[in-house]
Design an enzyme around this catalytic site. Structure first.
Site, PDB file in Angstrom:
ATOM      1  N   CYS A  94       0.256  12.923  27.353  1.00 40.19           N
ATOM      2  CA  CYS A  94      -0.063  11.500  27.209  1.00 40.19           C
ATOM      3  C   CYS A  94      -1.206  11.228  26.228  1.00 40.19           C
ATOM      4  CB  CYS A  94      -0.318  10.882  28.579  1.00 40.19           C
ATOM      5  SG  CYS A  94      -0.068   9.100  28.555  1.00 40.19           S
ATOM      6  N   ARG A 128       3.145  -2.246  29.161  1.00 44.41           N
ATOM      7  CA  ARG A 128       2.983  -0.791  29.206  1.00 44.41           C
ATOM      8  C   ARG A 128       4.326  -0.181  29.591  1.00 44.41           C
ATOM      9  NH1 ARG A 128      -2.116   1.056  29.134  1.00 44.41           N
ATOM     10  NH2 ARG A 128      -1.519   3.050  30.046  1.00 44.41           N
ATOM     11  N   HIS A 193       3.403  12.883  32.990  1.00 38.50           N
ATOM     12  CA  HIS A 193       2.056  12.984  33.521  1.00 38.50           C
ATOM     13  C   HIS A 193       1.894  13.808  34.760  1.00 38.50           C
ATOM     14  CE1 HIS A 193      -1.105  10.758  31.928  1.00 38.50           C
ATOM     15  NE2 HIS A 193      -0.410   9.664  31.756  1.00 38.50           N
TER      16      HIS A 193
HETATM   17  N1  GLN Z   1      -4.442   5.366  26.678  1.00 36.67           N
HETATM   18  C1  GLN Z   1      -3.124   5.754  26.306  1.00 36.67           C
HETATM   19  C2  GLN Z   1      -2.104   4.632  26.411  1.00 36.67           C
HETATM   20  O1  GLN Z   1      -2.176   3.807  27.284  1.00 36.67           O
HETATM   21  C3  GLN Z   1      -2.692   6.966  27.093  1.00 36.67           C
HETATM   22  C4  GLN Z   1      -2.668   6.688  28.561  1.00 36.67           C
HETATM   23  C5  GLN Z   1      -2.530   7.883  29.402  1.00 36.67           C
HETATM   24  O2  GLN Z   1      -2.934   9.011  29.070  1.00 36.67           O
HETATM   25  N2  GLN Z   1      -1.965   7.604  30.538  1.00 36.67           N
HETATM   26  O3  GLN Z   1      -1.213   4.572  25.613  1.00 36.67           O
END
Ligand code: GLN
Length: 244
Positions: A94, A128, A193
């Site tokens: 990620c 998101r 993740h």
């Molecule tokens: N900050 C990054 C995004 O939101 C990665 C997020 C994460 O590692 N969960 O795209």
């Protein structure tokens, strides 16, 4: 035999307990009588690229990424490139995955990345990309499934490189092109993740074998383990992805 793992920014880049992946690798090595050594590498630290077989970086919120990005470029970029070129395995999840690329652009600001692989990430309009995900990965001539969970605002697009897999369920790199992650030699970047490896033991073993080959010059035949629990975790993750 011994696997030498470098844990990059274990305190800053560990969202969803991505660090648990290291424990899983360690346990699988120990069960097989393979030595396992973890070295932490935080802000300001430099490392010897010849001394590690598997480099690991977890995910982080935008603010965590901003905090480490400059340090990564200033103190670790050359060593990361050398390690990659020498065939060391790299797993970046990620936020860590995004920082392997050229940049991460958000709120009119460009966070410079390592430029280790040809990819770019932009925080575009839109929600998101969150939820269970499964992807098909071609590996050693056969197709394997990775199942997990994604949560990212950034949309990643690949240039001259190859995706890790094809999205079966979920969003993947950007919710549009059907690609998830990146794979180049022994480098793997992915949005999947948290307990990625416990849910996908085959990927853990693939990385262990690649790392041991890097250290010892020969790819070992890994002893099979009793993976009933891991297989059940994989099935549960896959079912979650299928059900959206
Ligand atoms: N900050 C990054 C995004 O939101 C990665 C997020 C994460 O590692 N969960 O795209």
């Amino acid at each position: 035999m011994k696997l030498r793992l470098l844990s990059l920014y274990p305190d800053q880049m560990n969202i969803y307990a991505d660090r648990g992946n290291i424990l899983f690798l360690q346990q699988r090595c120990e069960w097989r009588g393979i030595g396992f050594e973890v070295t932490r590498c935080g802000p300001g630290d430099r490392f010897d690229p010849g001394a590690f077989d598997l480099l690991y970086m977890g995910g982080g919120q935008d603010r965590d990424q901003k905090a480490v990005a400059r340090d990564l470029v200033e103190t670790k970029r050359e060593a990361m490139r050398e390690a990659k070129d020498s065939g060391a395995a790299i797993l970046a999840v990620c936020g860590g995955y995004q920082l392997l690329g050229e940049h991460y652009e958000l709120d009119g600001e460009k966070i410079e990345g390592l430029g280790l692989v040809d990819l770019r990430t932009v925080r575009e309009e839109g929600p998101r990309l969150i939820g269970p995900v499964s992807i098909a990965v071609r590996l050693d001539g056969s197709e394997r499934i990775l199942a997990g969970f994604e949560n990212h605002g950034g949309r990643t697009r690949l240039g001259e490189t190859t995706p890790l897999g094809r999205v079966l369920h979920g969003h993947g790199n950007n919710g549009q092109d059907g690609h998830e992650g990146v794979r180049e030699d022994n480098l793997v970047g992915t949005y999947l993740h948290g307990p990625l490896l416990p849910k996908n033991a085959w990927l853990a073993d693939h990385l262990i074998a690649a790392a041991l080959e890097h250290h010892h010059g020969e790819r070992p035949e890994l002893e099979p383990l009793d993976d009933r629990l891991e297989d059940a975790a994989h099935e549960a993750a896959l079912a979650a992805a299928r059900n959206g």
